[in-house]
Design an enzyme around this catalytic site. Structure first.
Site, mmCIF file in Angstrom:
data_model
loop_
_atom_site.group_PDB
_atom_site.id
_atom_site.type_symbol
_atom_site.label_atom_id
_atom_site.label_comp_id
_atom_site.label_asym_id
_atom_site.label_seq_id
_atom_site.Cartn_x
_atom_site.Cartn_y
_atom_site.Cartn_z
ATOM 1 N N HIS A 173 0.816 -1.213 0.000
ATOM 2 C CA HIS A 173 0.000 0.000 0.000
ATOM 3 C C HIS A 173 0.852 1.266 0.000
ATOM 4 O O HIS A 173 0.325 2.370 -0.121
ATOM 5 C CB HIS A 173 -0.918 -0.020 1.231
ATOM 6 C CG HIS A 173 -1.969 1.029 1.243
ATOM 7 N ND1 HIS A 173 -2.010 2.032 2.187
ATOM 8 C CD2 HIS A 173 -3.022 1.255 0.418
ATOM 9 C CE1 HIS A 173 -3.040 2.814 1.960
ATOM 10 N NE2 HIS A 173 -3.670 2.368 0.892
ATOM 11 N N LYS A 199 3.485 4.334 -0.989
ATOM 12 C CA LYS A 199 3.755 5.172 -2.158
ATOM 13 C C LYS A 199 5.128 5.807 -1.930
ATOM 14 O O LYS A 199 5.265 6.719 -1.109
ATOM 15 C CB LYS A 199 2.696 6.258 -2.341
ATOM 16 C CG LYS A 199 1.292 5.710 -2.617
ATOM 17 C CD LYS A 199 0.542 5.389 -1.344
ATOM 18 C CE LYS A 199 -0.842 4.821 -1.661
ATOM 19 N NZ LYS A 199 -1.541 4.355 -0.447
ATOM 20 N N ASP A 223 18.290 8.223 -8.020
ATOM 21 C CA ASP A 223 19.745 8.339 -7.890
ATOM 22 C C ASP A 223 20.225 8.292 -6.446
ATOM 23 O O ASP A 223 21.340 8.748 -6.146
ATOM 24 C CB ASP A 223 20.232 9.640 -8.539
ATOM 25 C CG ASP A 223 20.075 9.632 -10.046
ATOM 26 O OD1 ASP A 223 19.875 8.539 -10.615
ATOM 27 O OD2 ASP A 223 20.152 10.713 -10.657
ATOM 28 N N HIS A 279 -7.955 11.761 1.612
ATOM 29 C CA HIS A 279 -7.100 10.580 1.468
ATOM 30 C C HIS A 279 -5.829 10.711 2.301
ATOM 31 O O HIS A 279 -4.935 9.879 2.233
ATOM 32 C CB HIS A 279 -6.733 10.384 -0.017
ATOM 33 C CG HIS A 279 -6.216 9.018 -0.334
ATOM 34 N ND1 HIS A 279 -4.886 8.763 -0.606
ATOM 35 C CD2 HIS A 279 -6.834 7.819 -0.413
ATOM 36 C CE1 HIS A 279 -4.714 7.485 -0.849
ATOM 37 N NE2 HIS A 279 -5.884 6.886 -0.736
ATOM 38 N N LYS A 318 -3.008 10.808 5.322
ATOM 39 C CA LYS A 318 -2.610 9.970 6.459
ATOM 40 C C LYS A 318 -1.437 10.683 7.137
ATOM 41 O O LYS A 318 -0.267 10.311 6.965
ATOM 42 C CB LYS A 318 -2.164 8.576 6.021
ATOM 43 C CG LYS A 318 -3.129 7.880 5.037
ATOM 44 C CD LYS A 318 -2.592 7.956 3.649
ATOM 45 C CE LYS A 318 -3.309 7.055 2.675
ATOM 46 N NZ LYS A 318 -4.737 7.112 2.669
ATOM 47 N N ASP A 351 2.272 18.179 19.260
ATOM 48 C CA ASP A 351 2.875 19.298 19.991
ATOM 49 C C ASP A 351 3.561 20.299 19.068
ATOM 50 O O ASP A 351 4.554 20.938 19.469
ATOM 51 C CB ASP A 351 3.868 18.800 21.042
ATOM 52 C CG ASP A 351 3.164 18.216 22.261
ATOM 53 O OD1 ASP A 351 1.945 18.427 22.395
ATOM 54 O OD2 ASP A 351 3.837 17.559 23.074
#
Length: 397
Positions: free
Chosen positions: A115, A117, A122, A304, A306, A311
């Site tokens: 899941h 991404k 380089d 979408h 996450k 703090d």
């Protein structure tokens, strides 16, 4: 706590509008290699732009390696596959064999997806986040654009991102072809194309850590990093999660934080995408609201994201939701950042999103939900709990 690496230069990228131009620019500048991992690779304008960039890079000479998930990218366009093959792009698929009746076969192994991404060019520039290769404005039933984040990384942490990408590529290659990919020797300290000079640290650079989740050595690393940050928080916790269905331990950490005076704010999906998760997650609202946790439901567009800020000093950007799929099954990757400037920038963006597109969930109104909605919520919760029992999760999950 995560193992932070100093001396990095980090750039927060909001939505595909900022992410894809930065990623394509890095690919166009590649000299040696490109690694790209994505759960979804859509056949749309964004997919075309990125496929073209990968092909251009491969034709110039760099080794270009694209890793797709066998379920999320099961509809990967044949035209992309053919074009990339002609250009010399190497393509692998993580767990490609999905039964047509997979929905009827409740098997834990079928749900172990890739899941994350992640990209690295380089060994010098890396990207980690929650943004799939899909057009931000292709959001059926939702107001575009899709709301999400990624982070661009330069500095020593890129070596860890590259090592993680190489490690998974090697394992999938071995599983696919029954042999080790040539880069495997480099992981054991050998020489070859997989060895690149490390990126030097930036003066006054930022501290960051790559935290991954897999099903071997890092099964709960992302959850543990979240819990450590929650338990250390003294002023504010701000979490945005598209899919929110945490276990008891995570919920207990949030309510304990609220009890000791920490402001805890959850920015959650307000629109219905996956019916089961939508209603199951709402069964948790009552206890959280009663404990003093603030819940904001995002309605303006498709959420979408996450991400999290603790703090105003520690931030997390990645692919992992706060649900059983992300925390217990899928391969995920998050970057935790210990830097007030970066955390402040992400927090300001989230506060703006709450002000412009979210609605607060009030405890009083929640208690007065109509009976038909309460029934849907508890049916959804019951089914979700049953699935977790079938998969053998412990009481905290």
């Amino acid at each position: 706590m995560p193992d932070y690496v100093a001396g990095n230069r980090l750039t927060l990228l909001r939505n595909g509008e900022q992410y894809f131009p930065a990623l394509i620019e890095a690919i166009d500048a590649a000299r040696t290699e490109v690694f790209l991992e994505t759960y979804i690779f859509a056949d749309d304008q964004t997919g075309s732009l990125l496929a073209d960039a990968l092909a251009r890079a491969a034709v110039r000479g760099p080794a270009v390696r694209l890793l797709l998930d066998g379920f999320g990218a099961r509809d990967f366009a044949p035209r992309f596959r053919d074009m990339l093959a002609r250009a010399g792009v190497e393509l692998l698929v993580f767990r490609p064999q999905i039964s047509p009746t997979w929905r009827l076969r409740i098997r834990r192994m079928r749900l172990r997806r890739m899941h994350r991404k992640l990209a690295c060019v380089d060994g010098a520039v890396a990207f980690v986040g929650g943004i799939n290769v899909i057009d931000d404005y292709d959001t059926p039933g939702h107001t575009p654009p899709r709301y999400d984040y990624a982070v661009r990384i330069e500095g020593p942490l890129t070596a860890e991102v590259r090592a993680e990408a190489l490690r998974l590529w090697t394992r999938v290659s071995w599983a696919t072809f029954g042999r080790h990919w040539p880069g495997f020797e480099a992981l054991a300290g050998g020489t070859g194309e997989a060895r690149l000079a490390p990126s030097p640290p930036f003066a006054n650079g930022q501290r960051a850590a790559l935290v991954v989740r897999d099903n071997v050595r890092h099964r709960r690393d992302i959850e543990e990093a979240y819990l450590a940050a929650i338990e250390a928080a003294r002023e504010e916790i701000l979490i945005a999660s598209a899919y929110f269905f945490p276990g008891r331990r995570f919920r207990r950490a949030l309510t304990n934080a609220a009890a000791r005076g920490v402001r805890v704010v959850l920015l959650l999906q307000g629109r219905v995408e996956y019916m089961l998760m939508h209603y199951a997650s709402r069964a948790l609202y009552g206890s959280l609201l009663a404990a003093g946790v603030e819940i904001q439901e995002y309605h303006r567009s498709f959420l979408h994201a996450k991400v999290a800020v603790f703090d105003k000093r520690i931030a997390s950007v990645g692919s992992s939701n706060i649900d059983p799929f992300s925390l217990l099954l899928a391969r995920e990757a998050n970057v935790f950042v210990e830097d007030e400037r970066f955390a402040g920038e992400l927090r300001a963006s989230l506060v703006e999103a709450i002000g412009r597109g979210a609605r607060a969930v009030a405890l009083g109104g929640w208690k007065r939900l109509p009976l038909w909605l309460r029934i849907r919520i508890w049916i959804g919760y019951g089914i979700a709990r049953l699935l977790m029992i079938v998969h053998g999760y412990d009481r905290d999950h």
